[in-house]
Design a protein around this motif. Structure first.
Motif, PDB file in Angstrom:
ATOM      1  N   LEU A  42       0.821  -1.383  -0.022  1.00 41.34           N
ATOM      2  CA  LEU A  42      -0.038   0.122  -0.197  1.00 41.34           C
ATOM      3  C   LEU A  42       0.885   1.219  -0.172  1.00 41.34           C
ATOM      4  CD1 LEU A  42      -2.970   1.337   0.193  1.00 41.34           C
ATOM      5  CD2 LEU A  42      -2.532   1.263   2.828  1.00 41.34           C
ATOM      6  N   LYS A  43       0.544   2.424  -0.844  1.00 39.59           N
ATOM      7  CA  LYS A  43       1.288   3.192  -1.078  1.00 39.59           C
ATOM      8  C   LYS A  43       0.116   4.543  -0.811  1.00 39.59           C
ATOM      9  CE  LYS A  43       4.447   1.908  -4.565  1.00 39.59           C
ATOM     10  NZ  LYS A  43       3.772   0.470  -4.357  1.00 39.59           N
ATOM     11  N   GLU A  44       0.511   5.477   0.129  1.00 43.09           N
ATOM     12  CA  GLU A  44      -0.578   6.736   0.581  1.00 43.09           C
ATOM     13  C   GLU A  44       0.323   8.093   0.600  1.00 43.09           C
ATOM     14  OE1 GLU A  44      -3.738   4.824   3.222  1.00 43.09           O
ATOM     15  OE2 GLU A  44      -2.016   4.775   4.143  1.00 43.09           O
ATOM     16  N   TRP A  45      -0.123   8.959  -0.092  1.00 41.43           N
ATOM     17  CA  TRP A  45       0.487  10.131   0.021  1.00 41.43           C
ATOM     18  C   TRP A  45      -0.406  11.608  -0.217  1.00 41.43           C
ATOM     19  CZ3 TRP A  45       1.008   7.221  -4.291  1.00 41.43           C
ATOM     20  CH2 TRP A  45       0.492   7.687  -5.551  1.00 41.43           C
ATOM     21  N   ASP A  46      -0.062  12.469   0.690  1.00 42.49           N
ATOM     22  CA  ASP A  46      -0.577  13.814   0.180  1.00 42.49           C
ATOM     23  C   ASP A  46       0.489  14.705  -0.107  1.00 42.49           C
ATOM     24  OD1 ASP A  46      -2.470  12.610   1.842  1.00 42.49           O
ATOM     25  OD2 ASP A  46      -3.041  14.502   2.878  1.00 42.49           O
ATOM     26  N   PHE A  47       0.361  15.344  -1.312  1.00 45.72           N
ATOM     27  CA  PHE A  47       1.380  16.113  -1.898  1.00 45.72           C
ATOM     28  C   PHE A  47       0.864  17.515  -2.327  1.00 45.72           C
ATOM     29  CE2 PHE A  47       3.117  17.790  -5.942  1.00 45.72           C
ATOM     30  CZ  PHE A  47       4.712  17.816  -5.517  1.00 45.72           C
ATOM     31  N   TYR A  48       1.326  18.574  -1.727  1.00 45.64           N
ATOM     32  CA  TYR A  48       0.938  20.046  -2.206  1.00 45.64           C
ATOM     33  C   TYR A  48       2.161  20.727  -3.044  1.00 45.64           C
ATOM     34  CZ  TYR A  48      -2.697  19.478   1.284  1.00 45.64           C
ATOM     35  OH  TYR A  48      -3.983  19.131   2.122  1.00 45.64           O
ATOM     36  N   GLN A  49       1.783  21.343  -4.056  1.00 42.49           N
ATOM     37  CA  GLN A  49       2.538  22.034  -4.913  1.00 42.49           C
ATOM     38  C   GLN A  49       1.910  23.719  -4.974  1.00 42.49           C
ATOM     39  OE1 GLN A  49       5.107  20.798  -8.095  1.00 42.49           O
ATOM     40  NE2 GLN A  49       3.602  22.226  -9.442  1.00 42.49           N
ATOM     41  N   ILE A  50       2.733  24.600  -5.022  1.00 38.24           N
ATOM     42  CA  ILE A  50       2.377  25.955  -4.728  1.00 38.24           C
ATOM     43  C   ILE A  50       3.438  26.827  -5.773  1.00 38.24           C
ATOM     44  CG2 ILE A  50       2.200  28.074  -3.439  1.00 38.24           C
ATOM     45  CD1 ILE A  50       1.896  24.700  -1.693  1.00 38.24           C
ATOM     46  N   HIS A  51       2.717  27.411  -6.543  1.00 39.98           N
ATOM     47  CA  HIS A  51       3.434  28.218  -7.613  1.00 39.98           C
ATOM     48  C   HIS A  51       3.059  29.615  -7.147  1.00 39.98           C
ATOM     49  CE1 HIS A  51       3.683  30.277 -11.920  1.00 39.98           C
ATOM     50  NE2 HIS A  51       4.939  29.881 -11.381  1.00 39.98           N
ATOM     51  N   PRO A 104     -10.168  13.049   1.538  1.00 37.27           N
ATOM     52  CA  PRO A 104      -9.490  14.385   1.548  1.00 37.27           C
ATOM     53  C   PRO A 104     -10.505  15.509   1.662  1.00 37.27           C
ATOM     54  CG  PRO A 104      -9.392  13.663  -0.566  1.00 37.27           C
ATOM     55  CD  PRO A 104      -9.826  12.509  -0.005  1.00 37.27           C
ATOM     56  N   GLU A 105     -11.565  15.206   1.656  1.00 33.99           N
ATOM     57  CA  GLU A 105     -12.675  16.437   1.585  1.00 33.99           C
ATOM     58  C   GLU A 105     -13.237  16.645   2.851  1.00 33.99           C
ATOM     59  OE1 GLU A 105     -14.464  16.657  -2.894  1.00 33.99           O
ATOM     60  OE2 GLU A 105     -15.582  15.697  -1.394  1.00 33.99           O
ATOM     61  N   VAL A 106     -12.939  15.733   4.083  1.00 34.42           N
ATOM     62  CA  VAL A 106     -13.550  15.913   5.179  1.00 34.42           C
ATOM     63  C   VAL A 106     -12.512  16.462   6.238  1.00 34.42           C
ATOM     64  CG1 VAL A 106     -15.287  14.075   4.821  1.00 34.42           C
ATOM     65  CG2 VAL A 106     -12.859  13.681   6.029  1.00 34.42           C
ATOM     66  N   GLU A 107     -12.869  17.260   7.291  1.00 31.82           N
ATOM     67  CA  GLU A 107     -12.223  17.743   8.355  1.00 31.82           C
ATOM     68  C   GLU A 107     -11.073  16.521   8.948  1.00 31.82           C
ATOM     69  OE1 GLU A 107     -13.833  20.278  11.310  1.00 31.82           O
ATOM     70  OE2 GLU A 107     -14.165  21.783   9.612  1.00 31.82           O
ATOM     71  N   ASN A 173      -6.962   8.331  -6.758  1.00 36.31           N
ATOM     72  CA  ASN A 173      -6.423   9.687  -6.901  1.00 36.31           C
ATOM     73  C   ASN A 173      -7.462  10.837  -6.810  1.00 36.31           C
ATOM     74  OD1 ASN A 173      -4.366  11.545  -9.229  1.00 36.31           O
ATOM     75  ND2 ASN A 173      -4.013  11.101  -7.046  1.00 36.31           N
ATOM     76  N   TYR A 174      -6.940  11.890  -6.146  1.00 33.02           N
ATOM     77  CA  TYR A 174      -8.037  13.066  -5.889  1.00 33.02           C
ATOM     78  C   TYR A 174      -6.950  14.182  -6.108  1.00 33.02           C
ATOM     79  CZ  TYR A 174     -10.571  16.371  -3.126  1.00 33.02           C
ATOM     80  OH  TYR A 174     -11.169  17.671  -2.799  1.00 33.02           O
ATOM     81  N   LYS A 175      -7.274  15.055  -7.199  1.00 39.25           N
ATOM     82  CA  LYS A 175      -6.514  16.189  -7.442  1.00 39.25           C
ATOM     83  C   LYS A 175      -7.315  17.319  -7.365  1.00 39.25           C
ATOM     84  CE  LYS A 175      -2.668  14.201 -10.031  1.00 39.25           C
ATOM     85  NZ  LYS A 175      -3.170  12.992 -10.468  1.00 39.25           N
ATOM     86  N   ASP A 202      -2.302  16.844  -4.524  1.00 38.11           N
ATOM     87  CA  ASP A 202      -2.089  15.705  -5.315  1.00 38.11           C
ATOM     88  C   ASP A 202      -2.434  14.476  -4.160  1.00 38.11           C
ATOM     89  OD1 ASP A 202      -1.732  13.249  -6.597  1.00 38.11           O
ATOM     90  OD2 ASP A 202       0.137  13.657  -6.876  1.00 38.11           O
ATOM     91  N   TRP A 203      -3.715  13.826  -4.029  1.00 34.80           N
ATOM     92  CA  TRP A 203      -3.812  13.017  -2.936  1.00 34.80           C
ATOM     93  C   TRP A 203      -3.997  11.401  -3.523  1.00 34.80           C
ATOM     94  CZ3 TRP A 203      -7.743   9.481  -1.417  1.00 34.80           C
ATOM     95  CH2 TRP A 203      -7.855   9.323  -0.128  1.00 34.80           C
ATOM     96  N   GLY A 204      -3.074  10.503  -3.188  1.00 31.43           N
ATOM     97  CA  GLY A 204      -2.991   9.310  -3.524  1.00 31.43           C
ATOM     98  C   GLY A 204      -3.084   8.034  -2.820  1.00 31.43           C
ATOM     99  N   ARG A 205      -3.955   7.033  -2.894  1.00 37.94           N
ATOM    100  CA  ARG A 205      -3.840   5.953  -2.242  1.00 37.94           C
ATOM    101  C   ARG A 205      -3.964   4.832  -3.208  1.00 37.94           C
ATOM    102  NH1 ARG A 205      -3.139   9.800   0.586  1.00 37.94           N
ATOM    103  NH2 ARG A 205      -4.159  10.355   2.543  1.00 37.94           N
ATOM    104  N   GLY A 206      -3.033   3.680  -2.950  1.00 38.95           N
ATOM    105  CA  GLY A 206      -3.348   2.603  -3.994  1.00 38.95           C
ATOM    106  C   GLY A 206      -2.389   1.267  -3.684  1.00 38.95           C
ATOM    107  N   VAL A 207      -2.412   0.386  -4.026  1.00 40.85           N
ATOM    108  CA  VAL A 207      -1.542  -0.823  -4.224  1.00 40.85           C
ATOM    109  C   VAL A 207      -1.072  -0.770  -5.731  1.00 40.85           C
ATOM    110  CG1 VAL A 207      -1.527  -3.381  -3.993  1.00 40.85           C
ATOM    111  CG2 VAL A 207      -2.550  -1.939  -2.501  1.00 40.85           C
ATOM    112  N   TRP A 208      -0.038  -0.505  -5.844  1.00 40.42           N
ATOM    113  CA  TRP A 208       0.716  -0.375  -7.459  1.00 40.42           C
ATOM    114  C   TRP A 208       1.666  -1.304  -7.809  1.00 40.42           C
ATOM    115  CZ3 TRP A 208       1.010   4.457 -10.339  1.00 40.42           C
ATOM    116  CH2 TRP A 208       0.379   5.396 -10.119  1.00 40.42           C
ATOM    117  N   PRO A 209       1.960  -1.913  -8.945  1.00 36.54           N
ATOM    118  CA  PRO A 209       2.893  -2.899  -9.188  1.00 36.54           C
ATOM    119  C   PRO A 209       4.303  -2.022  -8.854  1.00 36.54           C
ATOM    120  CG  PRO A 209       1.811  -1.903 -11.359  1.00 36.54           C
ATOM    121  CD  PRO A 209       0.946  -1.321 -10.222  1.00 36.54           C
ATOM    122  N   TYR A 210       5.245  -2.744  -8.636  1.00 31.74           N
ATOM    123  CA  TYR A 210       6.552  -2.519  -8.322  1.00 31.74           C
ATOM    124  C   TYR A 210       7.045  -1.589  -9.278  1.00 31.74           C
ATOM    125  CZ  TYR A 210      11.585  -2.102  -7.002  1.00 31.74           C
ATOM    126  OH  TYR A 210      12.757  -1.801  -6.903  1.00 31.74           O
TER     127      TYR A 210
END
Length: 335
Positions: A42-51, A104-107, A173-175, A202-210
């Motif tokens: 399982l892979k889970e991440w919260d990634f924010y990018q600001i320009h 990602p949409e709830v408090e 994936n939720y963007k 960029d909010w991602g959750r999943g089981v990916w191939p290696y």
């Protein structure tokens, strides 16, 4: 085919397989970690990018790949190529994995505290606050304090549930584009105020191939005083039921089908199959990153450029988009 999910739908069945593939404009997929049968993948991440200031990029990452976790902040000057990074990669604790939010949409509050690092991602109905502090023997090495607004519940997003080709593998994936960002950031000798920057989650959750690869592009600007943004991506999984290609205008999402990338000298063109999304990109900077730890071996070329072109709204209106800074990245991962 573009299968839109408009009602609350269980993401996984009891065998841990993706129950329904498709896309949504809000988090209509119900993600229950207990349904994941391959917890060790399982892979889970919260990634924010600001320009901001048409020149600088700030990135914040909080995530894990089951056995390893990464918390990091990067500050990049697109004109000079100067970059500063602060953070850590270490073995993932069960506490961190348990606290990764499932919607990602709830408090919620995502946090990590250690002797040398304090991190807080605080999500409310009115704002998102991102705080990061890291110290070393000389004192404060990095400090970030941001408030992200334009978090209206009616704002539409890109949400997609993608299957892979083996049982038990999936990607949720939720963007969310078009955040308004204010605050400050400092890493070592690079220090800036951020006034009305453009933010992305960029909010991602999943089981990916290696091993897997992807192409992902995203950006935001103002057009006629209203927020415009886009998200494009392909290269992994089975996208027969939906692509993640969308653009956003005035907080409404517009779905696209297939998007292609054409290299023209040092520059690029991106165009969808219906001619509703057409952009020429003047190359500016290649932000190359490489991460290697234990079984993690990832590299990515995040290509920034000046994007200009047009989109066609659902009512047939052509919206011309003047030049703005955005990116499209090419990633090749083993993790």
């Amino acid at each position: 085919m573009q299968n839109e999910i408009t009602q609350s739908t269980q993401l996984l069945d009891k065998r841990g397989n993706l129950a329904t593939a498709g896309y949504a404009t809000h988090m209509n997929f119900v993600y229950n970690k207990k349904d994941v049968k391959r917890q060790n993948r399982l892979k889970e991440w919260d990634f924010y990018q600001i320009h901001f200031d048409d020149r600088y990029v700030l990135q914040l990452t909080f995530g894990h790949v089951s056995y390893a976790m990464q918390i990091a902040v990067t500050l990049l000057d697109l004109q000079t190529g100067d970059k500063r990074t602060s953070g850590k990669m270490t073995l993932a604790s069960q506490e961190v994995k348990d606290n990764m939010p499932t919607n990602p949409e709830v408090e919620h509050t995502l946090k990590y505290y250690s002797d040398d690092m304090h991190v807080l991602f605080d999500v409310t109905d009115k704002y998102r606050r991102l705080a990061f502090t890291q110290t070393d023997a000389l004192g404060v090495k990095a400090e970030v304090n941001l408030f992200l607004t334009n978090v209206s519940k009616t704002k539409e997003k890109m949400v997609i549930a993608t299957p892979f080709f083996k049982k038990g593998q999936f990607y949720l994936n939720y963007k969310e584009n078009c955040f308004v960002v204010n605050g400050h950031c400092r890493i070592d000798d690079m220090c800036y105020r951020i006034n009305n920057g453009f933010g992305l989650l960029d909010w991602g959750r999943g089981v990916w191939p290696y091993h897997h690869s992807w192409i992902w592009g995203n950006g935001g600007t103002l057009v006629n005083g209203k927020h415009f943004g886009f998200n494009i991506g392909w290269g992994f999984g089975n996208t027969e039921q939906a692509t993640e290609n969308m653009f956003f205008y005035n907080n409404k999402a517009y779905k696209l089908g297939t998007v292609t990338e054409t290299k023209v000298g040092d520059n690029y063109r991106y165009q969808d199959d219906a001619g509703r999304f057409v952009f020429d990109v003047e190359f500016v900077h290649d932000h190359f990153t490489k991460t290697k730890l234990l079984w993690v071996n990832n590299q990515c070329h995040q290509l920034y450029g000046k994007w200009s072109g047009y989109v066609i709204l659902d009512d047939g209106t052509k919206l011309d988009v003047p030049p703005f800074i955005a990116f499209c990245e090419h990633a090749d991962n083993n993790w």
